[in-house]
Structure formats: structure tokens, C-alpha cells
Design an enzyme around this catalytic site. Structure first.
Site, PDB file in Angstrom:
ATOM      1  CG  ASP A 330      -1.945   1.063   1.231  1.00  0.00           C
ATOM      2  OD1 ASP A 330      -2.017   1.808   0.243  1.00  0.00           O
ATOM      3  OD2 ASP A 330      -2.676   1.190   2.227  1.00  0.00           O
ATOM      4  CB  CYS A 383      -5.627   6.009  -0.842  1.00  0.00           C
ATOM      5  SG  CYS A 383      -4.294   6.921  -0.041  1.00  0.00           S
TER       6      CYS A 383
END
Length: 445
Positions: A330, A383
């Protein structure tokens, strides 16, 4: 509804502190760094007000430019931006709906509360009363300016239009709405259906999202929800909840399987992986303090993993030479997909940040790929809604690595309900954050 007179002094105080926070953001500080300087008792209200201001800052800036072309000093400018953000929007202000004249009066009182703005109280009054007189004409002018209309920097709007030509307007609109409060139910502690029933018994409506999620129709402090201390749930957006199922899908996992969560803090995805399967899991984060957050979150949820403070991009400093069956990366990114939860991000980022962060992502991918077993899988996530940090990054990686093949993953997810024919579903503040997922499978020899 107009706020009662007893609330008016509170608005003045909140405006004063919100303006300080907005000024900090305009000077390059994050809202997360600015808010701790607000007295604790005032912080929730000031945060809500600052969020509202930052969601309408483009329009507020344009309005001030039209009303006072000569730029005022920074403290006065921040106060006027904060007051104008309440006046340019038809949306309710946080906590109450204040009549326009109340906002003006309280902005003047707010100016009097600080030495840096006391002498400008008359100027603040004149600017805001001119807005009240010329509001209709000025709103028409603002709608013709993209930054004022969409409340995002021009470069951000242009990049979105290029990256998502069919959905960019819906993305920008979603960014200006607060995101929902979504819970991830800890399947090791309680069944989702049982927890939803407990919420219903407390009068809290929710709906099922994903494999383990419940979206609350009205947000509540975690302390007001059943079972937080017992580890029954964690707060995690629906998009972030997709990571664990995507990485683990399609095979049976055992405690002998080695899994790396490469940029793990604060540990939400780490915990979700362990809620799904018993794993030999290593959670890395470059920040030792954030590693403590991972440990605290795992302990509350009744889970265990090895947690280490280290730079994932420098395996020589931490890797023991044993390859991993799966890696979750991530990666650091612009956070352009979570603007509705962090409205300061759009004003803090600069155009060059996208390419700089894309280079960091490439470095991490190249450093971690050799650590993966043949037959293993790496889930790359950001994100971000920008293609340079998502689809373009992965396409370039696949072109460089003949032993990599794309596995099943959704690609770019747009925030809220954006991207569904340019429209919103029944709940415009619902849906997931903006995210990108790609699964990279390593060919066996």
C-alpha cells in the site's frame, strides 16, 4: 434553522480557531498538524468547521479576490476565507445553520479576538457585507471559474479530466461531500449479522458493504458503538477493506505462509489479513511511532504479527532472505482518492508531487519484487485516483518484468458513487474512497 443567540459567541471562537487552521494549511502545514494546537474542548467543532471551509476554499478565495483585489495580511485573509466559505455555500454549516448576517457579525467578533486581526475588524465587516449585497451576481461569476466551482486546484482538475474523461466531474463532486463512517467487523470476534443486530437495537441504521463491512447511515464516535474495546470492529473505509480479500483470494492459507505488509501503519489492512487467515505476517513501517499504532490496534483486535520499523525500499536492512508467499504494498501516494476525509490534501499537493511519488512507488515495487516467491503474488495499492500512481505505474512494471502477470483486481475505484454514469446513487455521501488495486502474480519457472 438559525442558530440561537447563545450559540453566536461559540461561532466567533470557532471561526477564530478554524481560521488559524486554514492559515496553517495555506502555509503548507497539514490540518492534522494544526488541529492539536486548538484547545481540546473546542477541537471537534473547530475540525468540523475547518473541514467545511477547506471543502469550499476555492470559491472563498475567488470571492475574496472579487471583493478585495488587494490581498490582505495572512491572518485577515484566512479569517475572511473561513467566513466566506460559510456564505458561498447553501449547505448547512457544521452543527447549525447560521443566518448570513450572523456569520458576518461573528466573523467581526472573531477578528477582535486576535491581535493579528483586531485592527482589521472594520475591513472584515465591509468585505462580508458587500458579499451579502452582491451575492447573486458574484455567485454567477464564481460558477464560471473552475477552481471556484469545483474547489480544487486547476492542475488537479486538469489531471482528473485527462485521467477520467467520463467521470472527472463526479469525482470532484464526491470529494466535496463527507465520506461515510464504515466499520470492518472482526469476524474472529463476532459475526457481522450479529453486530448489525446490536447496532439496530441501539437505534443505529447500517448497511452491508463488502465482505466484512457495515456503513453507518449516521456517524457516531467509536465510544458510542458497542464492542470497540472488545475488538469487535475497526473503522476502515470500504475501499481499504478490499485489500485483504484481493490478496488472499483463490487459495487456502496456513500459518506457514509468509506475508509482508510493506507500508503497514496504522495497521488496518494488517489486521484484516489476520482476521481472514492465520499467517506468518511481517508488518513494516518506516516510522517507529506509527509501528506502535500497529501494535496497539492488533492488540485491541486480539491479533498478532511481527512489527518492525524499517524502510521497505531497503530490504538489505531488514530482510532475512526468506521469500514471501504474498506481499501487500500500500504505497505512499498523493492521497488524491481520500480527499473527502482529508480536505486539506488538495490544497497541500503540488503538480510535481505526482511524479515524485510515482518514482517512490516504482522504487518500492522494484525492491520488493525479488522478495516474492515464484508462484507468489503482490497486491499493489494506492489511495489515489491519478493514473500515474495506478494503471500507468502497473503497465510500466509489467513491461519491465517478463515474470509478472496481472491477476484479478479492480483497477481504479473512484470516490463515493462517482463513475456510475456520472451520477450518484441514493446516498451521495456513501460509497468507497478513491483507490487503485492491481495484483501482480509471479510466474513459476
Amino acid at each position: 434553522m438559525t442558530a440561537s443567540p447563545s450559540l453566536a459567541p461559540t461561532l466567533a471562537v470557532q471561526l477564530r480557531h478554524a481560521a488559524d487552521c486554514v492559515r496553517a494549511v495555506e502555509q503548507g502545514q497539514s490540518l492534522g498538524d494544526a488541529l492539536p494546537r486548538v484547545p481540546e474542548a473546542l477541537r471537534p467543532g473547530v475540525q468540523a468547521l475547518a473541514f467545511h471551509v477547506l471543502r469550499h476554499l476555492g470559491a472563498a478565495r475567488a470571492a475574496l479576490q472579487a471583493l478585495a483585489p488587494r490581498k490582505p495580511e495572512a491572518p485577515v485573509q484566512a479569517l475572511l476565507h473561513s467566513a466566506l466559505a460559510l456564505l458561498v455555500s447553501d449547505e448547512p454549516t457544521p452543527g447549525a445553520s447560521y443566518a448570513p448576517h450572523t456569520v458576518v457579525d461573528q466573523a467581526v467578533e472573531a477578528a477582535k479576538l486576535s491581535r493579528g486581526t483586531q485592527r482589521a475588524a472594520g475591513f472584515v465587516n465591509a468585505v462580508l457585507r458587500r458579499w451579502l449585497r452582491e451575492r447573486s451576481e458574484l455567485l454567477v461569476r464564481l460558477q464560471k471559474q473552475p477552481v471556484a466551482r469545483w474547489n480544487h486546484p486547476a492542475w488537479w482538475i486538469d489531471r482528473l479530466r485527462t485521467d477520467h474523461p467520463d467521470g472527472w466531474e463526479a469525482v470532484l463532486a464526491a470529494n466535496n461531500r463527507p465520506g461515510p463512517m464504515t466499520l470492518r467487523i472482526n469476524r474472529r470476534r463476532i459475526a457481522r449479522s450479529d453486530y448489525q443486530q446490536r447496532l439496530t437495537e441501539q437505534g443505529l441504521a447500517s448497511r452491508v458493504v463488502g465482505e466484512d463491512g457495515l456503513e453507518l447511515l449516521d456517524a457516531r464516535p467509536v465510544s458510542a458503538l458497542p464492542g470497540f474495546e472488545q475488538g469487535w470492529f475497526a473503522v476502515q473505509d470500504a475501499a481499504a477493506q478490499m485489500a485483504a480479500p484481493l490478496l488472499l483470494a483463490g487459495r487456502t492459507w496456513s500459518p506457514a505462509d509468509r506475508v509482508l505488509d510493506a507500508c503497514a501503519a496504522p495497521g488496518g489492512k494488517t489486521a484484516h489479513l489476520l482476521e481472514h487467515a492465520d499467517l506468518d505476517l511481517l508488518a513494516l513501517d518506516v516510522d517507529a511511532r506509527r509501528c506502535e499504532r500497529i501494535r496497539e490496534n492488533l492488540q485491541r483486535l486480539g491479533l498478532a504479527a511481527e512489527v518492525k520499523a524499517a524502510d521497505a525500499g531497503r530490504p538489505a536492512d531488514w530482510w532475512d532472505g526468506r521469500p514471501f508467499d504474498a506481499i501487500l504494498l500500500d504505497a505512499p501516494c498523493t492521497a488524491s482518492g481520500i480527499v473527502r476525509r482529508h480536505p486539506d490534501v488538495r490544497w497541500l499537493r503540488r503538480p510535481g508531487d505526482v511524479e515524485q511519488l510515482a518514482q517512490i512507488q516504482q522504487t518500492l515495487l522494484e525492491a520488493l519484487w525479488p522478495l516474492l516467491k515464484p508462484g507468489g503474488r503482490l497486491l499493489y495499492a494506492t489511495c489515489s485516483v491519478f493514473r500515474a500512481e495506478g494503471a500507468s505505474q502497473v503497465a510500466a512494471f509489467l513491461a519491465r518484468h517478463s515474470d509478472a502477470v496481472a491477476g484479478p483486481a479492480p483497477g481504479h475505484l473512484l470516490p463515493g458513487n462517482a463513475g456510475r454514469n456520472g451520477e450518484f446513487a441514493d446516498n451521495p455521501s456513501g460509497g468507497q474512497d478513491g483507490f487503485f488495486y492491481a495484483r501482480l502474480d509471479k510466474r513459476a519457472p
